[in-house]
Write an enzyme that holds these catalytic residues in place. Structure first.
Site, PDB file in Angstrom:
ATOM      1  N   SER A   1      11.327 -12.089  -3.145  1.00 23.21           N
ATOM      2  CA  SER A   1      10.728 -12.864  -4.769  1.00 23.21           C
ATOM      3  C   SER A   1      11.213 -14.035  -5.109  1.00 23.21           C
ATOM      4  O   SER A   1      12.017 -14.487  -4.840  1.00 23.21           O
ATOM      5  CB  SER A   1      11.158 -11.964  -5.668  1.00 23.21           C
ATOM      6  OG  SER A   1      10.928 -10.491  -5.113  1.00 23.21           O
TER       7      SER A   1
HETATM    8  N1  SAH Z   1      14.778  -6.966  -2.814  1.00 19.85           N
HETATM    9  C1  SAH Z   1      14.088  -7.983  -1.580  1.00 19.85           C
HETATM   10  C2  SAH Z   1      12.647  -7.956  -1.522  1.00 19.85           C
HETATM   11  C3  SAH Z   1      11.717  -7.625  -0.681  1.00 19.85           C
HETATM   12  S1  SAH Z   1      10.180  -7.210  -0.673  1.00 19.85           S
HETATM   13  C4  SAH Z   1      14.675  -9.165  -1.575  1.00 19.85           C
HETATM   14  O1  SAH Z   1      15.611  -9.823  -2.247  1.00 19.85           O
HETATM   15  O2  SAH Z   1      14.485  -9.998  -0.187  1.00 19.85           O
HETATM   16  C5  SAH Z   1      10.253  -5.340  -0.800  1.00 19.85           C
HETATM   17  C6  SAH Z   1      10.787  -4.640   0.284  1.00 19.85           C
HETATM   18  O3  SAH Z   1      10.440  -3.411  -0.186  1.00 19.85           O
HETATM   19  C7  SAH Z   1      10.380  -4.765   1.709  1.00 19.85           C
HETATM   20  O4  SAH Z   1      11.228  -5.162   2.436  1.00 19.85           O
HETATM   21  C8  SAH Z   1       9.782  -3.451   2.125  1.00 19.85           C
HETATM   22  O5  SAH Z   1       9.815  -3.282   3.472  1.00 19.85           O
HETATM   23  C9  SAH Z   1      10.406  -2.691   0.891  1.00 19.85           C
HETATM   24  N2  SAH Z   1       9.883  -1.239   0.963  1.00 19.85           N
HETATM   25  C10 SAH Z   1       8.759  -0.995   0.826  1.00 19.85           C
HETATM   26  N3  SAH Z   1       8.622   0.475   0.442  1.00 19.85           N
HETATM   27  C11 SAH Z   1       9.827   0.957   0.786  1.00 19.85           C
HETATM   28  C12 SAH Z   1      10.106   2.281   0.767  1.00 19.85           C
HETATM   29  N4  SAH Z   1       9.451   3.495   0.453  1.00 19.85           N
HETATM   30  N5  SAH Z   1      11.542   2.510   1.196  1.00 19.85           N
HETATM   31  C13 SAH Z   1      12.320   1.423   1.156  1.00 19.85           C
HETATM   32  N6  SAH Z   1      11.792   0.354   1.364  1.00 19.85           N
HETATM   33  C14 SAH Z   1      10.547  -0.172   1.079  1.00 19.85           C
END
Ligand code: SAH
Length: 224
Positions: free
Chosen positions: A60
């Site tokens: 993000s």
């Molecule tokens: N907090 C992260 C943002 C990543 S984007 C950072 O600092 O980089 C959101 C993430 O959520 C992605 O990696 C995606 O694979 C994960 N995600 C989506 N659905 C999910 C679920 N049901 N369980 C675990 N992770 C999930």
């Protein structure tokens, strides 16, 4: 420009953008964002932009990380659950502010890369899990704070159940990427008090782990 001056410029930009919590700003200053981006995006690490991290996912924008972290209000005494480890950057920032971070990611390769970064940076108060964040982490519940970094159409009920009394959850909610709201939910007595923090754009919270990973996990094999 040197990393230090790029960092200062970003911190000033976050302050102008309404981030006033000095603990949050200093946690962001202390975590090297360039360690959480793919090599090809390292030059943009201190720009106020989102960065692709593979598997169609994104790290993000710093403004959004700062806003969500500030809204969460974690402290040294709190136990935090993050859903969506991704690059690991948000978990790393949280680890400087709270007692322990539990973080769940559904893509195994993203999780393994994040785990290596936590080790390299000696962030020892982060515990990771490969799995479906919709279900939360019942063995470790309740959590004082929960942050979801992917957008669900509705607030996941299992996660509300795992929120401690007086606890708070920050999450984007919305059915399409064009129509998402950042919410803060507080558990107060038997009630959930909701606050709207603004409009955002997140990748979707997807149910389950990727099919081929579930298949190999079941057979005891590996994708690596
Ligand atoms: N907090 C992260 C943002 C990543 S984007 C950072 O600092 O980089 C959101 C993430 O959520 C992605 O990696 C995606 O694979 C994960 N995600 C989506 N659905 C999910 C679920 N049901 N369980 C675990 N992770 C999930």
């Amino acid at each position: 420009m040197m990393v230090a001056s790029r960092k200062i410029r970003l911190i000033m930009e976050l302050r102008r953008g309404g981030i006033a919590d000095t603990d949050v700003l200093s946690a962001i200053e202390r975590i090297p964002r360039e360690a959480f981006t793919p090599d090809s995006f390292r030059h943009q690490a201190y720009e106020n932009v989102a960065i692709p991290i593979g598997q169609g996912q994104t790290l993000s924008q710093p403004q959004v990380v700062a806003l969500m972290t500030q809204a969460l209000g974690a402290s040294r005494r709190t136990k935090v659950l993050e859903i969506g480890t991704g690059s690991g950057y948000q978990a790393a920032v949280l680890s400087r502010l709270c007692r322990r971070v539990y973080t769940i990611e559904r893509f195994k390769d993203l999780l393994e890369t994040a785990e290596r970064r936590f080790l390299d940076l000696r962030l020892h108060n982060i515990t990771t899990r490969h799995g479906d964040g919709w279900k939360g982490w019942p063995e470790q519940a309740p959590f004082d704070r929960i942050m979801i970094t992917a957008a669900a159409a509705d607030v996941p009920a299992a996660l509300v159940d795992q929120l401690a009394e007086g606890g708070r959850m920050v999450l984007p909610v919305g059915r399409s990427s064009r129509d998402q709201a950042l919410l803060s939910l507080r558990r107060e007595g038997g009630e959930i008090v909701e606050e709207h923090l603004g409009d955002v754009r997140f990748v979707p919270l997807v149910e389950g782990v990727p099919e081929e990973e579930a298949y190999f996990a079941q057979r005891g094999g590996s994708l690596a």
